[in-house]
Scaffold this active site. Structure first.
Site, mmCIF file in Angstrom:
data_model
loop_
_atom_site.group_PDB
_atom_site.id
_atom_site.type_symbol
_atom_site.label_atom_id
_atom_site.label_comp_id
_atom_site.label_asym_id
_atom_site.label_seq_id
_atom_site.Cartn_x
_atom_site.Cartn_y
_atom_site.Cartn_z
ATOM 1 C CE1 TYR A 186 4.009 -6.844 3.722
ATOM 2 C CE2 TYR A 186 3.394 -9.155 3.932
ATOM 3 C CZ TYR A 186 3.435 -7.982 3.197
ATOM 4 O OH TYR A 186 2.909 -7.958 1.931
ATOM 5 C CG ASP A 246 -1.965 -1.081 1.196
ATOM 6 O OD1 ASP A 246 -2.337 -1.511 0.085
ATOM 7 O OD2 ASP A 246 -2.399 -1.515 2.273
#
Length: 259
Positions: free
Chosen positions: A110, A52
Site C-alpha cells: 500500500y 474502503d
C-alpha cells in the site's frame, strides 16, 4: 469450468469501497454486473482486498468461475470495453480451481500519499491527503522502523474489525519525499496482511510525528499499548492506494497455501 483471476485498477472516488453494500455502488458490484452480461452467466467475484470507500487500487485481485470458452487472457480486453473509465482490468489469467486470493500466502503493498505544501493542489486532491504543516520525513522514517516485523497491531485497528487476531507482519515501511516532486510525501507499507484501517492509522500517527506533535520514540510505546486510543487519527481514504499483491507461485505444483 475454469477459475480466472483479474488484476483490477480503479479510482475509488465515486465508489463505496470494494465490497457489496446496500447503500451505494461498489467495485465488486460493477464487476459482477459486467462479467455476468459479457459471459451470459451469473458471476460473483471473490476479491483479495476489500478496500474502503474512496480508496484506490493499481493492482487489486479477484477470481471467479466461468464456463466461457473465451481465453482467460482475452477477458481483460473484453471487459475494458464495458467498464466505466475509473475501473480497468489490467491483467487476466487462468488459475488453479482451488486458488483463493484471501486464503493464499501473499504480500500486499500500500502507499499513502501526502501533499505537503502551503497550498493544496487541485490536480492531486483526489489521490492524496493535504497537509500544510511542514513534515519532518526523517522523524517519520525513524518512527516507522519500530513497526517493521511481526507485532500485535491492536493500536492500529479500528473498531468493527472482524479479525480473529490483531497480530500482523509488516515486511517493509518507508517514508520519503518524491524525488521528482518533493512536495509529495509517500508512505509505502508492505506486509502479509492488514487490519481494518491499519495503514490509514499508521499514516495518521506518522503525520503527527512528522509535525512534531509526537516524538519518534513514542511509536514503540503506541505499538506495545495495544490500545487504539493511543495512536493517531485515521487518515482520510483518498490518500491510500493498493499498489499490488504478490501471491505465492500459482503453478499446480505449489498450491498448499492457496486453498
Amino acid at each position: 469450468m475454469k477459475r480466472v483471476m483479474l488484476t483490477v485498477a480503479y479510482d475509488g472516488t465515486n465508489y463505496c469501497g470494494w465490497q457489496l453494500q446496500p447503500n451505494g455502488i461498489t467495485i465488486e458490484e460493477v464487476l459482477n454486473r459486467e462479467l455476468s452480461s459479457l459471459l451470459g452467466e451469473e458471476i460473483r467475484v471473490i476479491g483479495a482486498s476489500r478496500t474502503d470507500s474512496g480508496v484506490h487500487a493499481l493492482g487489486n485481485a479477484a477470481v471467479f468461475d466461468t464456463d466461457t470458452r473465451i481465453p482467460a487472457e482475452k477477458l481483460s480486453f473484453a471487459m475494458n470495453t464495458r467498464l466505466p473509465e475509473d475501473i480497468r482490468i489490467v491483467g487476466s489469467r487462468e488459475v488453479p480451481a482451488d486458488f483463493h486470493p484471501r486464503h493464499c500466502d501473499s504480500v500486499k503493498t500500500y502507499e499513502y500519499r501526502i501533499w505537503n505544501h502551503t497550498f493544496a493542489d487541485p490536480t492531486v486532491r483526489l489521490y492524496s491527503k493535504f497537509c500544510y504543516y511542514n513534515l519532518d520525513v526523517d522523524r517519520m522514517q525513524r518512527a516507522a522502523q519500530d513497526l517493521v516485523g511481526t507485532h500485535d497491531f491492536a493500536s492500529f485497528c479500528s473498531a468493527g474489525s472482524q479479525a480473529t487476531t490483531t497480530v500482523r507482519t509488516i515486511t517493509g515501511l518507508t517514508v520519503e519525499r518524491d524525488i521528482e516532486e518533493p512536495r509529495m510525501v509517500r508512505i509505502r507499507v508492505r506486509g502479509t496482511g492488514f487490519l481494518y484501517n491499519m495503514v490509514r492509522i499508521i499514516a495518521g500517527t506518522l503525520m503527527e510525528i512528522g509535525m512534531g506533535q509526537r516524538e519518534p520514540e513514542e511509536m514503540r510505546q503506541i505499538l506495545e499499548a495495544c490500545d487504539r486510543a493511543k495512536a493517531g487519527p485515521t487518515a482520510e481514504p483518498r490518500g491510500l492506494t493498493l499498489i499490488g499483491i504478490a501471491f505465492r507461485p500459482l503453478d499446480r505444483t505449489d498450491r498448499r497455501s492457496c486453498r
